[in-house]
Design an enzyme around this catalytic site. Structure first.
Site, PDB file in Angstrom:
ATOM      1  N   GLU A  46       0.827  -1.212   0.000  1.00  0.00           N
ATOM      2  CA  GLU A  46       0.000   0.000   0.000  1.00  0.00           C
ATOM      3  C   GLU A  46       0.861   1.261   0.000  1.00  0.00           C
ATOM      4  O   GLU A  46       1.725   1.426   0.868  1.00  0.00           O
ATOM      5  CB  GLU A  46      -0.912   0.000   1.224  1.00  0.00           C
ATOM      6  CG  GLU A  46      -1.873   1.188   1.268  1.00  0.00           C
ATOM      7  CD  GLU A  46      -2.841   1.100   2.443  1.00  0.00           C
ATOM      8  OE1 GLU A  46      -3.313   2.166   2.883  1.00  0.00           O
ATOM      9  OE2 GLU A  46      -3.110  -0.028   2.910  1.00  0.00           O
ATOM     10  N   LYS A  90      -7.240  -0.642  11.590  1.00  0.00           N
ATOM     11  CA  LYS A  90      -6.586  -1.065  10.350  1.00  0.00           C
ATOM     12  C   LYS A  90      -5.372  -0.193  10.085  1.00  0.00           C
ATOM     13  O   LYS A  90      -4.326  -0.665   9.612  1.00  0.00           O
ATOM     14  CB  LYS A  90      -7.576  -0.985   9.188  1.00  0.00           C
ATOM     15  CG  LYS A  90      -7.072  -1.597   7.879  1.00  0.00           C
ATOM     16  CD  LYS A  90      -6.383  -0.597   6.974  1.00  0.00           C
ATOM     17  CE  LYS A  90      -5.983  -1.226   5.653  1.00  0.00           C
ATOM     18  NZ  LYS A  90      -5.264  -0.285   4.762  1.00  0.00           N
ATOM     19  N   ASP A 136       4.587 -14.081  12.035  1.00  0.00           N
ATOM     20  CA  ASP A 136       3.264 -14.538  11.639  1.00  0.00           C
ATOM     21  C   ASP A 136       2.250 -13.395  11.704  1.00  0.00           C
ATOM     22  O   ASP A 136       1.766 -13.044  12.786  1.00  0.00           O
ATOM     23  CB  ASP A 136       2.840 -15.685  12.572  1.00  0.00           C
ATOM     24  CG  ASP A 136       1.555 -16.383  12.129  1.00  0.00           C
ATOM     25  OD1 ASP A 136       0.783 -15.782  11.355  1.00  0.00           O
ATOM     26  OD2 ASP A 136       1.322 -17.517  12.570  1.00  0.00           O
ATOM     27  N   HIS A 188      -2.471  10.299   0.098  1.00  0.00           N
ATOM     28  CA  HIS A 188      -2.497   8.897  -0.306  1.00  0.00           C
ATOM     29  C   HIS A 188      -2.581   8.765  -1.822  1.00  0.00           C
ATOM     30  O   HIS A 188      -1.852   7.984  -2.433  1.00  0.00           O
ATOM     31  CB  HIS A 188      -3.691   8.209   0.351  1.00  0.00           C
ATOM     32  CG  HIS A 188      -3.807   6.754   0.007  1.00  0.00           C
ATOM     33  ND1 HIS A 188      -3.042   5.781   0.611  1.00  0.00           N
ATOM     34  CD2 HIS A 188      -4.592   6.106  -0.885  1.00  0.00           C
ATOM     35  CE1 HIS A 188      -3.357   4.597   0.108  1.00  0.00           C
ATOM     36  NE2 HIS A 188      -4.297   4.767  -0.792  1.00  0.00           N
TER      37      HIS A 188
END
Length: 421
Positions: A80, A258, A274, A372
């Site tokens: 991203e 998030k 992990d 962004h």
């Protein structure tokens, strides 16, 4: 060797120059970050089943991060755009005020043994706890190396859990796993203990596995962010309001968290740990009080600066699994220069907080899309087929026109190539 994570203009350098710059204060071989020097198919074929290839993810370096008085150059594996830049920028805003402070509760994991068909659960609970020392000794026999390193089984807990099929007796084995993530160690112990626990309970054992709700392995991080660098008092106030919204509303909290995981998962992945275990642990922690809420909090202090805090469970390690098997993960860990799994967790949590702060600032100050999408324009330019210097030129035209779309990128690329033909 101590590093200086403040590297102005890093993004202006070529890829090779960046590699040299970020590794010059360490013993990391710059070639370790070349795609052809990373995970080769023969290695991948030994790591998973039915392997057919290797999937690449961009690896970037977050700068400006200071945790507990030490600087870190932080590898982040993520596809991203804007995440690495945003984390670096937010870390800079805390740097002049001492950076971030972090602490941890210790590298403790839980294994669970499920006992079913237990005729007298309350009596069985007492019978198991009466022989706790025996159980701990049996558990520690399974991993003498871990015990030699100062770890091992520490305690036994027994819970009675009402279910649709009756009361199940759940035995928790509390294990200090030192610098390992710990899954293999605690699972092996649970398997070894299951027959004895079934005998003691008069029932039978069913599941024998670790819990990813790693609430004995908490990392806490806090930082003070300069109000002037953030954009002024109004921006500070609005970030606090945005944080309060996330704390109160699970719909906002999911997106807020998030943003935290953008930073956390990127470092977890880069170091061969992990991501799914860490994400499960963090999201389960977000609902620890019975309602899904924000993992971080923001407040305004007496000096007018923003104070951010974050508490998350982080089951990460430096030994075993992909941290050793994956050559790029090994190089990333060397670049970080962390000496223990606890230190690694503290750095990861710090990245989660600065990434979250960067996202909240963008939302409160200018809207998330402005920065962004400007960075996303480069991805669209490459998707449209731009190469080399064309990428920057196409991206610049997309941003100037305010049309951050792939079809427009193709149109601009065609015009560029037509003009130079």
């Amino acid at each position: 060797m101590p590093v200086n994570s403040r590297i102005p203009g890093l993004r202006e350098l070529s890829v090779q120059e960046r590699r040299v710059r970020v590794t010059e204060d360490s013993e990391v071989d710059v070639g370790a970050f070349e795609p052809q020097s990373g995970l080769v198919f023969e290695q991948a074929d030994q790591m998973i089943e039915n392997a057919v290839g290797v999937f690449g993810v961009p690896l970037g370096i977050a700068t400006n991060l200071t945790v507990n008085g030490r600087d870190y150059l932080v590898p982040m594996a993520i596809e991203e755009p804007s995440v690495v830049a945003a984390a670096s920028n937010a870390a800079r805003m805390a740097r002049g005020l001492g950076g971030l402070r972090a602490s941890t509760s210790g590298p403790v994991m839980i294994s669970q043994v499920q006992l079913v068909d237990v005729p007298n659960p309350e009596e069985a609970r007492f019978r198991i706890l009466e022989v706790e020392e025996e159980i701990l000794a049996r558990a520690n026999e399974q991993d003498p190396v871990l015990v030699e390193l100062g770890g091992g089984a520490r305690a036994v807990e027994v819970r009675m859990v009402p279910t649709a099929s009756g009361t199940h007796l759940i035995v928790h084995l509390i294990v200090d796993v030192r610098d390992a993530m710990g899954a293999n160690a605690v699972n092996t112990m649970a398997e070894a203990l299951a027959p004895r626990l079934a005998e003691l309970s008069g029932g039978r054992s069913l599941l024998r596995i670790l819990s990813n709700k790693a609430d004995r392995r908490l990392v806490r991080v806090r930082g003070e962010f300069d109000a002037e660098l953030l954009g002024g008092s109004r921006v500070v106030d609005d970030i606090v309001l945005a944080g309060d919204f996330a704390s109160a509303d699970p719909y906002r909290a999911a997106t807020h968290n998030k943003g935290i995981m953008n930073g956390i998962s990127a470092v977890v992945l880069a170091t061969g740990n992990d991501t799914r275990a860490v994400e499960a642990g963090c999201h389960s922690h977000a609902v620890k009080d019975g309602r899904y809420t924000a993992l971080s909090r923001f407040e305004k202090n007496a000096a007018g600066n923003l104070v951010g805090t974050l508490e998350v469970p982080l089951a990460v390690g430096l030994v075993g699994g992909a941290t050793r098997a994956h050559p790029t993960a090994r190089a990333a860990i060397r670049l970080l220069g962390v000496a223990s799994a606890l230190e690694l967790g503290e750095v990861i949590a710090a990245v989660g907080l600065v990434q979250n702060l960067a996202a909240c600032r963008a939302l409160a100050a200018e809207g998330i899309q402005r920065g962004h999408m400007a960075l996303h324009a480069r991805t669209l330019a490459a998707t449209a087929g731009a190469e080399g210097a064309e990428v920057s030129e196409v991206a610049a035209r997309l941003v100037k026109a305010g049309r951050i779309r792939e079809e427009y990128a193709r149109e601009v690329l065609g015009e560029l190539r037509g003009a130079s033909a």
